[in-house]
Design a protein around this motif. Structure first.
Motif, PDB file in Angstrom:
ATOM      1  N   ALA A 265       0.892  -1.388  -0.118  1.00 42.62           N
ATOM      2  CA  ALA A 265      -0.343   0.089   0.392  1.00 42.62           C
ATOM      3  C   ALA A 265       0.525   1.766   0.075  1.00 42.62           C
ATOM      4  O   ALA A 265       0.340   2.505   0.189  1.00 42.62           O
ATOM      5  N   THR A 266       1.924   1.013  -0.317  1.00 34.09           N
ATOM      6  CA  THR A 266       3.173   1.886  -0.292  1.00 34.09           C
ATOM      7  C   THR A 266       3.777   2.147  -1.309  1.00 34.09           C
ATOM      8  O   THR A 266       3.810   1.458  -2.377  1.00 34.09           O
TER       9      THR A 266
ATOM     10  N   LEU B 244      11.309   4.019   3.169  1.00 36.84           N
ATOM     11  CA  LEU B 244      11.638   3.728   3.922  1.00 36.84           C
ATOM     12  C   LEU B 244      10.687   2.600   4.783  1.00 36.84           C
ATOM     13  O   LEU B 244      12.059   2.872   5.775  1.00 36.84           O
ATOM     14  N   TYR B 245      10.119   2.907   4.557  1.00 35.79           N
ATOM     15  CA  TYR B 245       8.894   1.721   5.656  1.00 35.79           C
ATOM     16  C   TYR B 245      10.831   0.530   5.392  1.00 35.79           C
ATOM     17  O   TYR B 245       9.958   0.015   6.163  1.00 35.79           O
TER      18      TYR B 245
ATOM     19  N   ALA C 195       1.981   3.081   7.553  1.00 37.32           N
ATOM     20  CA  ALA C 195       2.411   2.110   7.678  1.00 37.32           C
ATOM     21  C   ALA C 195       2.762   0.846   8.437  1.00 37.32           C
ATOM     22  O   ALA C 195       2.822   0.359   9.164  1.00 37.32           O
ATOM     23  N   ILE C 196       4.413   1.695   9.084  1.00 44.54           N
ATOM     24  CA  ILE C 196       5.257   0.613   9.831  1.00 44.54           C
ATOM     25  C   ILE C 196       3.882   1.480  11.518  1.00 44.54           C
ATOM     26  O   ILE C 196       4.264  -0.230  12.400  1.00 44.54           O
ATOM     27  N   LEU C 197       3.066   2.254  11.973  1.00 47.22           N
ATOM     28  CA  LEU C 197       2.307   2.138  12.757  1.00 47.22           C
ATOM     29  C   LEU C 197       0.947   1.133  12.828  1.00 47.22           C
ATOM     30  O   LEU C 197       0.732   0.620  14.055  1.00 47.22           O
ATOM     31  N   VAL C 198       0.793   0.977  11.548  1.00 41.50           N
ATOM     32  CA  VAL C 198      -0.201  -0.369  11.445  1.00 41.50           C
ATOM     33  C   VAL C 198       0.027  -1.373  11.273  1.00 41.50           C
ATOM     34  O   VAL C 198      -0.849  -2.574  12.160  1.00 41.50           O
ATOM     35  N   ARG C 199       1.460  -1.437  10.550  1.00 39.13           N
ATOM     36  CA  ARG C 199       2.052  -3.245  10.615  1.00 39.13           C
ATOM     37  C   ARG C 199       2.859  -3.306  12.056  1.00 39.13           C
ATOM     38  O   ARG C 199       2.683  -4.016  12.453  1.00 39.13           O
ATOM     39  N   ARG C 200       3.323  -2.147  12.655  1.00 42.33           N
ATOM     40  CA  ARG C 200       3.872  -3.050  13.849  1.00 42.33           C
ATOM     41  C   ARG C 200       3.797  -1.928  14.794  1.00 42.33           C
ATOM     42  O   ARG C 200       4.142  -0.438  15.412  1.00 42.33           O
TER      43      ARG C 200
END
Length: 445
Positions: free
Chosen positions: A285-286, A298-299, A347-352
């Motif tokens: 999604a990025t 970056l992700y 994305a980082i917060l959603v996945r981690r």
């Protein structure tokens, strides 16, 4: 802004007063020096190793190599530490360990002309064991397939990824790759012949290394948009090698590891295949081609560091990048960078979610940092700002800063839109497969 020629200046260190003999060659997109007087942007190499960039104005009656050498020796930039006049020769990276087996992934979409230029440079690499894989992302014509099958048959592999998005295309490449390391570059670069060896050899020397990034310099500076972008640092991250270790966070980066933009860029990066697959690859999604507009590289950097792996920046790993040419391209890029920054954080917060406390603790400084990186950097007197690395500074237009900030506000929404689109596509594919199975059952009965 008049065009600026791009060149390489290779200096030896045998002279008693520092750099002695010099060899000047013009950049990968140019056949020779500019006619008459003009500015030249040059990468300075010391015995082959990238050391700095300089900008010199050369008159018609002057020797460009002499002018650029004088500029290099006289430079006193506070942002670029001076190179010692007689350093000990650096041990070639190839002498430390043999570079591991590598797959180079090039994602592309309907840019066969640029792709050919990139593939020619990749096939000229001095790496002893590598494979080039082209991922044709959501093609609307057969131009890319035709190019690979006709001009590069047997030398370049081809796969097609029907779902649009750079991260999706990269994940397709990860699935098809073999070897210890997976390297990524773009279809708008020209790779230095030593690029892949310099980018991948560190993995053999450091088992805890998860990612290596490299130096990105402009292939051409012919339009005002290209010159403006490079005058504000472009994609370069400097000429000093650096190791980022989550077990020993850098003291000069209090936001580590969330300032992922300082680690490198997606046009020049490599990952240990096992480590990248273990963190799930890139977030689909990025990236360019999705509503999130960017942030896929970056992700991946942050996920690798959060998993405990080290990340190394290796300036010897050089690619020449063809910057966007028009003002509209630059406007789109500014908005996309802002969106990609906050999209990747989302994305980082959603996945981690476990990383949320660390991010919240650093959020005040993070907001200040976000504002700083979008502000115009040169002062009214025209002094060079951090990151100009030898390019003449030009004021950064306020409308580009506003676009980048708007992109930051949009990024989380863009990421969520992209996730919804991916889910709908997955449901559609599942329904389509179920329908095919039902029809097959009816035919058999």
């Amino acid at each position: 802004m008049p065009p600026i020629a791009v060149a390489e200046l290779d200096l030896d260190l045998d002279g008693p007063d520092g750099p002695g003999g010099s060899v000047l060659s013009f950049g990968p997109a140019l056949g020779g020096p500019p006619p008459g007087a003009g500015d030249i942007f040059a990468l300075v190499r010391l015995r082959g190793r990238p050391a700095a960039t300089v900008l010199g104005h050369v008159r018609a009656d002057e020797d460009p190599a002499e002018v650029l050498t004088a500029v290099f020796r006289a430079r006193k930039s506070p942002y670029e530490p001076p190179v010692p006049e007689a350093p000990a020769p650096a041990e070639p990276v190839t002498a430390l360990a043999a570079p591991p087996r590598t797959t180079v992934v090039v994602a592309t979409r309907e840019r066969a002309g640029q792709l050919a230029r990139a593939l020619d440079s990749l096939l000229a690499q001095d790496h002893p064991d590598f494979r080039v894989l082209v991922v044709d992302n959501a093609p609307v014509t057969t131009a890319t397939r035709d190019l690979v099958e006709s001009r590069y048959a047997g030398r370049v592999d081809y796969v097609q990824e029907p779902c649009p998005g750079l991260a999706v295309a990269h994940n397709c490449g990860v699935a098809a790759a073999d070897g210890t390391v997976i390297a990524f570059t773009d279809d708008d670069v020209i790779a230095d012949p030593h690029w892949l060896t310099a980018l991948t050899t560190p993995f053999a020397a450091d088992p805890g290394l998860g990612c290596v990034t490299g130096l990105i310099l402009p292939a051409r500076l012919t339009t005002s948009a290209q010159i403006l972008l490079e005058s504000h640092g472009g994609f370069a991250k400097g000429f000093e090698p650096r190791l980022y270790d989550p077990a020993s966070p850098p003291a000069d980066e209090p936001l580590f590891p969330f300032t992922a933009g300082s680690f490198g860029s997606g046009a020049n990066m490599a990952f240990r295949a096992e480590a990248l697959r273990a963190v799930g690859g890139f977030d689909p999604a990025t990236g360019t081609g999705t509503p999130a507009k960017g942030g896929d590289d970056l992700y991946a950097f942050v996920r690798i560091l959060a998993a405990g792996h080290r990340l190394r920046y290796a300036p010897e790993a050089l690619v020449w990048h063809h910057h966007r040419e028009t003002w509209q391209d630059l406007r789109n890029q500014a908005h996309g960078y802002g969106a990609g920054l906050t999209a990747y954080l989302t994305a980082i917060l959603v996945r981690r979610p476990a990383l949320l406390p660390a991010l919240l603790a650093k959020l005040p400084r993070g907001l200040a940092h976000a504002r700083a990186i979008t502000a115009h950097r040169p002062d009214p007197a025209g002094e060079s700002a951090p990151g100009t690395h030898g390019a003449r500074a030009h004021p950064w237009p306020r409308d580009l800063s506003r676009l980048e900030r708007r992109g930051m506000l949009y990024g989380p929404l863009g990421y969520l839109k992209a996730r919804v689109r991916i889910r709908r596509q997955a449901r559609g594919e599942a329904l389509g497969e179920a329908g095919i199975r039902r029809r097959a059952v009816r035919r058999r009965s």
